[in-house]
Design an enzyme around this catalytic site. Structure first.
Site, PDB file in Angstrom:
ATOM      1  N   CYS A   2       1.025  -1.219   0.188  1.00  7.82           N
ATOM      2  CA  CYS A   2      -0.046  -0.136   0.002  1.00  7.82           C
ATOM      3  C   CYS A   2       0.908   1.219  -0.023  1.00  7.82           C
ATOM      4  O   CYS A   2       1.862   1.104   0.529  1.00  7.82           O
ATOM      5  CB  CYS A   2      -0.922   0.019   1.246  1.00  7.82           C
ATOM      6  SG  CYS A   2      -2.297  -1.315   1.438  1.00  7.82           S
ATOM      7  N   ARG A  27       4.053   0.039  -4.943  1.00 14.94           N
ATOM      8  CA  ARG A  27       3.562  -0.552  -3.479  1.00 14.94           C
ATOM      9  C   ARG A  27       2.368  -1.352  -3.299  1.00 14.94           C
ATOM     10  O   ARG A  27       2.341  -1.938  -2.395  1.00 14.94           O
ATOM     11  CB  ARG A  27       3.679   0.757  -2.338  1.00 14.94           C
ATOM     12  CG  ARG A  27       4.768   1.734  -2.566  1.00 14.94           C
ATOM     13  CD  ARG A  27       4.719   2.501  -1.299  1.00 14.94           C
ATOM     14  NE  ARG A  27       4.668   2.053  -0.168  1.00 14.94           N
ATOM     15  CZ  ARG A  27       5.663   1.852   0.431  1.00 14.94           C
ATOM     16  NH1 ARG A  27       6.767   2.170   0.342  1.00 14.94           N
ATOM     17  NH2 ARG A  27       5.594   1.206   1.837  1.00 14.94           N
ATOM     18  N   TRP A  74      -2.535  -2.748  -1.521  1.00 13.90           N
ATOM     19  CA  TRP A  74      -1.981  -4.063  -1.666  1.00 13.90           C
ATOM     20  C   TRP A  74      -2.889  -4.798  -0.635  1.00 13.90           C
ATOM     21  O   TRP A  74      -2.677  -4.732   0.603  1.00 13.90           O
ATOM     22  CB  TRP A  74      -0.634  -4.272  -1.211  1.00 13.90           C
ATOM     23  CG  TRP A  74       0.021  -5.457  -1.783  1.00 13.90           C
ATOM     24  CD1 TRP A  74       0.382  -6.145  -2.980  1.00 13.90           C
ATOM     25  CD2 TRP A  74       0.215  -6.566  -0.755  1.00 13.90           C
ATOM     26  NE1 TRP A  74       0.859  -7.319  -2.619  1.00 13.90           N
ATOM     27  CE2 TRP A  74       0.693  -7.654  -1.383  1.00 13.90           C
ATOM     28  CE3 TRP A  74      -0.217  -6.620   0.614  1.00 13.90           C
ATOM     29  CZ2 TRP A  74       1.297  -8.942  -0.736  1.00 13.90           C
ATOM     30  CZ3 TRP A  74       0.409  -7.736   1.455  1.00 13.90           C
ATOM     31  CH2 TRP A  74       0.698  -9.110   0.588  1.00 13.90           C
ATOM     32  N   ASN A 100      -1.648   2.087   5.446  1.00 13.54           N
ATOM     33  CA  ASN A 100      -0.604   0.968   5.032  1.00 13.54           C
ATOM     34  C   ASN A 100      -0.342   0.505   6.196  1.00 13.54           C
ATOM     35  O   ASN A 100       0.226   0.888   7.258  1.00 13.54           O
ATOM     36  CB  ASN A 100       0.579   1.813   4.597  1.00 13.54           C
ATOM     37  CG  ASN A 100       1.638   0.817   4.165  1.00 13.54           C
ATOM     38  OD1 ASN A 100       1.323  -0.341   3.759  1.00 13.54           O
ATOM     39  ND2 ASN A 100       2.875   1.400   4.206  1.00 13.54           N
ATOM     40  N   GLY A 101      -0.572  -1.057   6.248  1.00 13.67           N
ATOM     41  CA  GLY A 101      -0.036  -1.813   7.387  1.00 13.67           C
ATOM     42  C   GLY A 101      -1.342  -2.830   7.836  1.00 13.67           C
ATOM     43  O   GLY A 101      -2.202  -3.115   7.070  1.00 13.67           O
ATOM     44  N   GLU A 477      19.118 -15.842  -7.114  1.00 15.45           N
ATOM     45  CA  GLU A 477      18.857 -14.514  -7.523  1.00 15.45           C
ATOM     46  C   GLU A 477      18.341 -14.505  -8.929  1.00 15.45           C
ATOM     47  O   GLU A 477      17.043 -14.017  -9.265  1.00 15.45           O
ATOM     48  CB  GLU A 477      19.772 -13.518  -7.424  1.00 15.45           C
ATOM     49  CG  GLU A 477      19.459 -12.032  -7.825  1.00 15.45           C
ATOM     50  CD  GLU A 477      18.190 -11.392  -6.945  1.00 15.45           C
ATOM     51  OE1 GLU A 477      17.962 -12.035  -6.117  1.00 15.45           O
ATOM     52  OE2 GLU A 477      17.839 -10.455  -7.454  1.00 15.45           O
ATOM     53  N   LYS A 481      14.342 -13.663  -9.757  1.00 20.85           N
ATOM     54  CA  LYS A 481      13.903 -12.588 -10.818  1.00 20.85           C
ATOM     55  C   LYS A 481      12.868 -13.195 -11.962  1.00 20.85           C
ATOM     56  O   LYS A 481      12.116 -12.684 -12.178  1.00 20.85           O
ATOM     57  CB  LYS A 481      15.218 -11.909 -11.588  1.00 20.85           C
ATOM     58  CG  LYS A 481      16.109 -11.017 -11.017  1.00 20.85           C
ATOM     59  CD  LYS A 481      15.483  -9.742 -10.629  1.00 20.85           C
ATOM     60  CE  LYS A 481      14.928  -9.670  -9.618  1.00 20.85           C
ATOM     61  NZ  LYS A 481      15.411  -9.602  -8.103  1.00 20.85           N
ATOM     62  N   GLU A 484       9.322 -14.079 -10.154  1.00 22.43           N
ATOM     63  CA  GLU A 484       8.367 -12.854  -9.869  1.00 22.43           C
ATOM     64  C   GLU A 484       8.041 -12.123 -10.717  1.00 22.43           C
ATOM     65  O   GLU A 484       6.859 -11.603 -10.747  1.00 22.43           O
ATOM     66  CB  GLU A 484       9.065 -12.075  -8.826  1.00 22.43           C
ATOM     67  CG  GLU A 484      10.512 -11.189  -9.072  1.00 22.43           C
ATOM     68  CD  GLU A 484      11.035 -10.359  -8.140  1.00 22.43           C
ATOM     69  OE1 GLU A 484      10.223  -9.812  -7.126  1.00 22.43           O
ATOM     70  OE2 GLU A 484      12.248 -10.051  -8.144  1.00 22.43           O
ATOM     71  N   HIS A 500      21.079 -35.054  -6.351  1.00 19.73           N
ATOM     72  CA  HIS A 500      20.527 -35.636  -4.898  1.00 19.73           C
ATOM     73  C   HIS A 500      19.056 -35.418  -5.080  1.00 19.73           C
ATOM     74  O   HIS A 500      18.387 -35.613  -3.952  1.00 19.73           O
ATOM     75  CB  HIS A 500      21.235 -35.025  -3.794  1.00 19.73           C
ATOM     76  CG  HIS A 500      22.665 -34.891  -3.513  1.00 19.73           C
ATOM     77  ND1 HIS A 500      23.101 -36.274  -2.921  1.00 19.73           N
ATOM     78  CD2 HIS A 500      23.754 -34.525  -4.133  1.00 19.73           C
ATOM     79  CE1 HIS A 500      24.360 -36.386  -3.085  1.00 19.73           C
ATOM     80  NE2 HIS A 500      24.838 -35.201  -3.827  1.00 19.73           N
ATOM     81  N   LYS A 597       6.812  -3.466  -3.500  1.00 20.57           N
ATOM     82  CA  LYS A 597       8.246  -3.141  -3.615  1.00 20.57           C
ATOM     83  C   LYS A 597       8.553  -3.426  -2.152  1.00 20.57           C
ATOM     84  O   LYS A 597       9.327  -4.005  -1.955  1.00 20.57           O
ATOM     85  CB  LYS A 597       8.267  -1.727  -3.961  1.00 20.57           C
ATOM     86  CG  LYS A 597       9.759  -1.506  -4.058  1.00 20.57           C
ATOM     87  CD  LYS A 597      10.535  -1.959  -5.146  1.00 20.57           C
ATOM     88  CE  LYS A 597      11.997  -1.652  -5.256  1.00 20.57           C
ATOM     89  NZ  LYS A 597      12.922  -2.393  -5.932  1.00 20.57           N
TER      90      LYS A 597
HETATM   91  C1  AGP Z   1      13.026  -8.749  -5.179  1.00 23.59           C
HETATM   92  O1  AGP Z   1      13.211  -8.545  -6.520  1.00 23.59           O
HETATM   93  C2  AGP Z   1      12.131  -8.148  -4.343  1.00 23.59           C
HETATM   94  N1  AGP Z   1      11.780  -6.695  -4.712  1.00 23.59           N
HETATM   95  C3  AGP Z   1      12.270  -8.591  -2.735  1.00 23.59           C
HETATM   96  O2  AGP Z   1      12.664  -9.971  -2.808  1.00 23.59           O
HETATM   97  C4  AGP Z   1      13.159  -7.855  -1.887  1.00 23.59           C
HETATM   98  O3  AGP Z   1      14.281  -7.935  -2.347  1.00 23.59           O
HETATM   99  C5  AGP Z   1      12.723  -8.075  -0.248  1.00 23.59           C
HETATM  100  O4  AGP Z   1      11.524  -7.683  -0.316  1.00 23.59           O
HETATM  101  C6  AGP Z   1      13.558  -7.120   0.572  1.00 23.59           C
HETATM  102  O5  AGP Z   1      13.356  -5.770   0.278  1.00 23.59           O
HETATM  103  P1  AGP Z   1      14.565  -4.846   1.002  1.00 23.59           P
HETATM  104  O6  AGP Z   1      15.693  -4.942   0.485  1.00 23.59           O
HETATM  105  O7  AGP Z   1      13.786  -3.407   0.845  1.00 23.59           O
HETATM  106  O8  AGP Z   1      14.562  -4.938   2.436  1.00 23.59           O
END
Ligand code: AGP
Length: 602
Positions: A2, A27, A74, A100-101, A477, A481, A484, A500, A597
């Site tokens: 949010c 967000r 969100w 937000n929360g 990583e 990517k 997501e 394994h 985000k």
């Molecule tokens: C990765 O592409 C994501 N956006 C997510 O995994 C992100 O890295 C994670 O939420 C941590 O966020 P931060 O670095 O703002 O703490």
């Protein structure tokens, strides 16, 4: 999780709010809403969907008034529909709230309010806040006192914007464990979950801390303690992010722009830390018990950090997912512990919880953060900034490579100070690190090849990314990517782990992306690749050696860099692959479904 925004000034509020919400869309983007006020009347428009669709449909730019608040959602409590979209109002329709929360005790509070006769319209936890304030107004003459009384009943995380018809000069903003920052203009004030929302109007920012609220008029602001009502001194920060940094500048998506910004971002990360890195290294040099905590992409940076520390500093940090840290390690943390927290936003709830625990146990906390003034920076003893500039795409790209840059600089500085690695070798990798922008540029040069590869792979259902040692993190990583933003199933694995179990999943044509730079593990990587190839896998290798060519169906040749720095370069083609696959599959890589985000709830 949010985004909220508020404006009070001389402009048409709805224009500022819509513009700001667009910048906060990363967000959360399942519903949007705005409330403005004119002549003591609230005007509310809200609905499920993205802001671009709703702007015309709801007439968001045709709302009267010079003060208002807005929200991009969100969903946590209640499905994303028109009714659950914020703002939410009390029974009288005079108080409106954006949030937000998560309010943890909302069921208990809602029950009490229902018993008192309050009528609820939505399924959200947020709506109770408007009713609580309405209820408190019966006992207090003054809106601010009623607000404080009501808010002190809430448990959980909340950043709030609140508007009341009868209090025409003010807007109210509250922060508790969800980000909120005030933007200070001339004859106008802003508040938002993040700075880019008001960057077109001002770069002067005041960061609220947990348990604080702000009373804002168009010409002034005062920040107070929610519990005591005491006025707090706040510093006005000048933010050196420019508007251009927060715009797409001709790129189709923020993610693509941010991938291409990496040479510059890494350079800024290096030069931005040159002066302080040795001093910080000296301050932490004597700690033997080291934890690195982070989530998501930042967690992968922590894994890389662990390997670099082992290789150069001869210390073995424990890397822990921040959401697990406080449950498993509380008894082990003490004043002799160093906790390194890595977080782009500085607002990730799990990482903040880990930092708070470390502080409570008197550990030393060093944070590696991108957002200046964010909560992590204020809770930590020491801070290293990544200097990547604003990252708007939900998928972290330039903030990852700059995190790797900073942690590499730190390890090199520590190794020099503690004399734990060969001097000449340290000089060599330091010089390579300074040249990193050039290597990244070269990796970006493969974009067309990667785009063609994406075309060939776009129908594939499963991907496996394999790596060893320091590049196990690159495999994780790369897979993160891909899943997501392209929604393709992807797994990151240690190449040694393949036989394994996961090898059972390999059949004709399944893509295996092998991260295989020269170094300690290349030989073994080649054996693992051959084992998968013999079972029909399509091998896509990233590396710098000729041997790799023989065992790969497709080789992406990467310039040769030392193995400890290789994760900074090798992730770049994988970011591009994920991006182009997402676009080819018709997805918006900047706004992946179900994600936001900053994850500001645990
Ligand atoms: C990765 O592409 C994501 N956006 C997510 O995994 C992100 O890295 C994670 O939420 C941590 O966020 P931060 O670095 O703002 O703490």
């Amino acid at each position: 999780m949010c985004g909220i925004i508020g404006y009070i000034g001389e402009r048409k509020a709805c224009n500022v709010l819509v513009d700001g919400l667009k910048r906060l869309e990363y967000r959360g983007y399942d519903s949007v809403g705005i409330v403005t006020e004119e002549d003591g009347k609230l005007y509310i428009k809200k609905g499920a969907g993205k802001i671009d669709e709703l702007k015309e449909k709801l007439g968001l730019l045709q709302m009267p008034g010079k003060r208002g608040i807005g929200h991009t959602r969100w969903a946590t409590h209640g499905i994303p529909n028109d009714i659950n979209a914020h703002p939410h109002t009390d029974c009288t329709g005079k108080i409106a709230v954006v949030h937000n929360g998560i309010i943890e005790n909302y069921i208990e509070l809602k029950d009490k309010l229902l018993r008192k006769g309050h009528k609820f319209k939505s399924d959200t936890d947020t709506e109770i806040i408007a009713h609580l304030i309405e209820d408190a107004l019966k006992d207090f003459n003054n809106f601010e006192d009623a607000l404080r009384y009501a808010l002190l009943r809430l448990k959980g995380s909340f950043a709030l914007g609140i508007i009341y018809t009868h209090d025409r000069e003010h807007l109210y903003f509250v922060r508790n464990e969800s980000p909120l920052v005030l933007g200070i203009g001339h004859g106008e004030m802003f508040a938002a979950s993040d700075i880019p929302a008001f960057l077109p109007y001002t770069n002067k920012a005041v960061f609220l801390d947990d348990g604080e609220y702000a009373v804002v008029t168009k010409d002034s602001f005062v920040v107070k303690d929610l519990k005591t009502g005491e006025v707090k001194e706040k510093k006005v920060h000048e933010i050196n992010w420019t508007l251009e940094m927060a715009e797409k500048q001709g790129y189709e998506h923020f993610m693509l722009k941010e991938i291409h910004e990496q040479p510059k971002a890494v350079k800024e990360a290096i030069y931005g830390n040159l002066e302080t890195i040795d001093e910080i290294a000296r301050e932490i040099a004597n700690y033997e018990k080291i934890y690195i905590v982070a989530m998501g992409t930042s967690y992968h940076a922590a894994l890389v950090g662990k390997y670099i520390f082992q290789r150069l500093v001869k210390k073995v940090p424990v890397v822990e997912d921040a959401s697990e840290f406080r449950y498993e390690f509380e008894d082990l943390i003490d004043k002799d512990t160093l906790v390194i927290a890595i977080t782009q936003s500085g607002e990730t709830a799990d990482t903040l919880a880990a930092i708070k625990l470390a502080k409570k146990k008197n550990a030393k906390v060093l944070s590696i953060v991108n957002v200046v003034g964010s909560m992590a920076t204020r809770l930590s003893d020491l801070v290293l900034y990544t200097h990547a500039g604003p990252e708007i795409g939900v998928a972290a790209t330039k903030t990852y490579t700059t995190q790797l840059t900073v942690i590499s600089m730190l390890a090199i500085a520590l190794a020099k100070y503690l004399n734990t690695a060969d001097r000449e070798y340290l000089q060599k990798i330091e010089a390579e690190l300074y040249d990193m922008p050039k290597y990244i540029e070269a990796a970006l040069g493969y974009e067309n090849k990667i785009k063609n590869l994406a075309e060939r792979l776009k129908e594939k259902r499963d991907f496996f990314y394999i790596g060893r040692g320091i590049n196990l993190a690159t495999a994780l990583e790369g897979a993160l990517k891909l899943k997501e933003i392209s929604y393709i199933h992807a797994e990151g694995l240690s190449a040694g782990e393949l036989k394994h179990g996961p090898l059972a999943l390999i059949e004709e044509g399944v893509p295996i992306v092998a991260i295989a730079p020269s170094g300690k593990t290349l030989e073994k990587m080649i054996s693992n690749i051959q084992e998968a190839k013999a079972r029909g896998a399509l091998i896509i290798s990233l590396g710098d050696s000729e041997e790799l060519k023989k065992v790969s169906d497709i080789l992406i040749k990467i310039p040769k860099v030392d193995e400890v720095l290789s994760p900074i370069v090798y992730i770049v083609p994988l970011q591009l692959l994920a991006y182009h696959l997402a676009v080819l599959r018709g997805n918006d890589p900047d706004k992946p479904r179900n994600l936001a985000k900053s994850v500001t709830v645990e």
